[in-house]
Design a protein around this motif. Structure first.
Motif, short mmCIF file in Angstrom:
data_model
loop_
_atom_site.label_atom_id
_atom_site.label_comp_id
_atom_site.label_asym_id
_atom_site.label_seq_id
_atom_site.Cartn_x
_atom_site.Cartn_y
_atom_site.Cartn_z
N GLY A 145 0.81 -1.21 0.00
CA GLY A 145 0.00 0.00 0.00
C GLY A 145 0.84 1.26 0.00
N TYR A 146 0.18 2.35 0.29
CA TYR A 146 0.77 3.69 0.20
C TYR A 146 1.38 4.07 1.53
N GLN A 147 2.42 4.91 1.52
CA GLN A 147 3.03 5.37 2.76
C GLN A 147 3.41 6.84 2.63
N LYS A 148 3.47 7.52 3.79
CA LYS A 148 3.91 8.92 3.81
C LYS A 148 4.33 9.28 5.23
N ASN A 149 5.03 10.41 5.34
CA ASN A 149 5.46 10.93 6.64
C ASN A 149 4.44 11.94 7.14
N VAL A 150 4.10 11.85 8.42
CA VAL A 150 3.15 12.78 9.03
C VAL A 150 3.71 13.26 10.37
N PRO A 151 3.33 14.47 10.80
CA PRO A 151 3.80 14.96 12.11
C PRO A 151 3.08 14.25 13.26
N ALA A 201 9.73 13.88 15.59
CA ALA A 201 8.61 14.79 15.32
C ALA A 201 7.72 14.27 14.20
N PHE A 202 8.27 13.38 13.34
CA PHE A 202 7.51 12.80 12.23
C PHE A 202 7.66 11.28 12.27
N VAL A 203 6.63 10.58 11.83
CA VAL A 203 6.69 9.13 11.69
C VAL A 203 6.17 8.75 10.31
N THR A 204 6.56 7.58 9.86
CA THR A 204 6.07 7.06 8.58
C THR A 204 4.87 6.16 8.85
N ILE A 205 3.81 6.38 8.10
CA ILE A 205 2.63 5.52 8.20
C ILE A 205 2.40 4.87 6.85
N TRP A 206 1.82 3.68 6.86
CA TRP A 206 1.50 3.02 5.60
C TRP A 206 0.26 2.17 5.76
N GLY A 207 -0.38 1.91 4.64
CA GLY A 207 -1.61 1.14 4.64
C GLY A 207 -2.36 1.38 3.35
N ASP A 208 -3.67 1.16 3.39
CA ASP A 208 -4.50 1.37 2.22
C ASP A 208 -4.46 2.84 1.80
N THR A 209 -4.39 3.08 0.49
CA THR A 209 -4.26 4.45 -0.02
C THR A 209 -5.38 5.35 0.46
N ALA A 210 -6.61 4.86 0.46
CA ALA A 210 -7.75 5.68 0.89
C ALA A 210 -7.61 6.08 2.36
N ASP A 211 -7.15 5.15 3.20
CA ASP A 211 -6.97 5.46 4.63
C ASP A 211 -5.84 6.47 4.83
N ILE A 212 -4.73 6.26 4.14
CA ILE A 212 -3.56 7.14 4.32
C ILE A 212 -3.87 8.56 3.86
N ASN A 213 -4.62 8.71 2.78
CA ASN A 213 -4.94 10.04 2.26
C ASN A 213 -5.77 10.86 3.24
N ARG A 214 -6.49 10.21 4.14
CA ARG A 214 -7.32 10.93 5.11
C ARG A 214 -6.54 11.35 6.35
N ILE A 215 -5.30 10.92 6.47
CA ILE A 215 -4.52 11.19 7.68
C ILE A 215 -3.44 12.23 7.38
N ASP A 216 -3.44 13.32 8.14
CA ASP A 216 -2.38 14.32 8.01
C ASP A 216 -1.59 14.50 9.30
N THR A 217 -2.06 13.86 10.39
CA THR A 217 -1.40 13.96 11.69
C THR A 217 -1.64 12.67 12.48
N ILE A 218 -0.63 12.26 13.23
CA ILE A 218 -0.76 11.13 14.14
C ILE A 218 -0.69 11.67 15.57
N TYR A 219 -1.56 11.15 16.45
CA TYR A 219 -1.61 11.63 17.83
C TYR A 219 -1.13 10.56 18.80
N THR A 220 -0.61 11.03 19.92
CA THR A 220 -0.21 10.12 21.00
C THR A 220 -1.35 10.01 22.01
N GLN A 221 -1.12 9.21 23.02
CA GLN A 221 -2.05 9.17 24.14
C GLN A 221 -2.11 10.56 24.77
#
Length: 319
Positions: A141-147, A170-190
């Motif tokens: 699938g697709y991957q990208k870096n997000v803050p 400050a940034f991590v790489t996420i990957w998965g289905d293209t449709a899911d990844i396109n909806r994500i611009d930020t990853i959050y912690t607890q």
């Protein structure tokens, strides 16, 4: 008479039955403790762990663990000394030091590649580690870096302030289905909720996945927040006119304002004064030919207390 005295002395020196009983109990207890300390035991210990240098372009087939269950074999004395170190120090495991098999798809956890002594403080015989293998597959699938951002609520103790959180990485790489990844611009912690804080904060925070189909290059980030005493500052700023192009001339009385603010100790330098900008908009002049002063730019690490004066008089010459 002599026989009577001898019998009395013999009776006095002979211990009573109760005393002899407790002496025997004490000796038996000591022998039991000595035997227990010398007996070899099998014991399972749970140890916190953090992994670094995760394999690139690979996806873990299961969640990367944050604890390991370690079966050890040790004498009662050594086991007692090991358990005295609870809570155990977090062990850092580098994937670069782990043995890999199956074309670097599986990584073996062994006592030879993990420094358990750093946490236990003693050499121990490791019988088994659970899990003993971490399984990966090629990323699909697709991957990208997000803050990475931390949902943070912090209230400092009176007279203290907090700086902006520093997140590593400050940034991590996420990957998965293209449709899911396109909806994500930020990853959050607890989330973090801190009250009455008067000292620096530093902690490992777990990354929360948006859904189970998303994989991340990191499972945790280190978050640091500087907390220090607040220092009060006062600076004088010239007033800048915004939207003055519709007027021939705009005269301001007074032409400068004093801004009082607080910043945490050592977080503000004189050079940072250029980051402040006091402005007025003559289009918003009231009936008394006065206009409110506002700060159009402010550094992110300060708390504004007052602007004096709050409003200024204008003499406007129209075109």
């Amino acid at each position: 008479m002599n026989n009577s005295n001898a019998a009395y002395a013999e009776k006095k020196l002979k211990p009573g039955k109760a005393t002899a009983f407790f002496i025997c109990i004490g000796i038996a207890a000591m022998l039991w403790v000595l035997q227990a300390l010398n007996t070899v035991y099998n014991y399972t210990i749970t140890v916190p762990v953090v992994f670094k240098n995760l394999p690139q372009n690979k996806k873990p087939l299961a969640e990367i663990p944050n604890v390991l269950k370690v079966d050890i074999k040790a004498s009662g004395l050594k086991l007692l000394l090991v358990l005295a170190n609870k809570p155990f120090k977090t062990i850092e495991v580098d994937f670069n030091t782990l043995k890999s098999v199956n074309k670097m798809q599986n990584y073996i956890l062994s006592s030879g590649s993990i420094n358990f002594k750093g946490s236990f403080k003693f050499e121990t015989q490791i019988k088994h580690i659970s899990p003993d293998t971490l399984y990966f597959s090629e990323k699909n699938g697709y991957q990208k870096n997000v803050p990475v951002k931390v949902p943070l609520y912090i209230k400092c103790a009176l007279g203290y302030g907090a700086g902006k959180p520093v997140i590593t990485p400050a940034f991590v790489t996420i990957w998965g289905d293209t449709a899911d990844i396109n909806r994500i611009d930020t990853i959050y912690t607890q989330p973090v909720n801190l009250v009455n804080v008067n000292k620096n904060y530093n902690s490992d925070l777990v990354i929360i996945k948006p859904n189970s189909n998303i994989s991340t290059s990191e499972t945790k980030v280190v978050t640091s927040i500087e907390v220090a005493k607040l220092i009060e500052h006062t600076i004088t700023l010239p007033i800048t006119v915004i939207n003055g192009q519709n007027f021939k001339q705009v005269n301001i009385f007074p032409s400068k304002v004093k801004v009082k603010f607080t910043a945490i100790q050592n977080a503000f330098a004189i050079a940072d004064t250029v980051l402040f900008k006091a402005s007025i908009d003559p289009e918003k002049t009231n009936a008394n030919n006065k206009c409110y002063v506002y700060l159009s730019t402010v550094p992110g690490n300060v708390n504004i207390l007052s602007i004096v004066p709050k409003e200024v008089e204008l003499l406007i010459i129209k075109n």
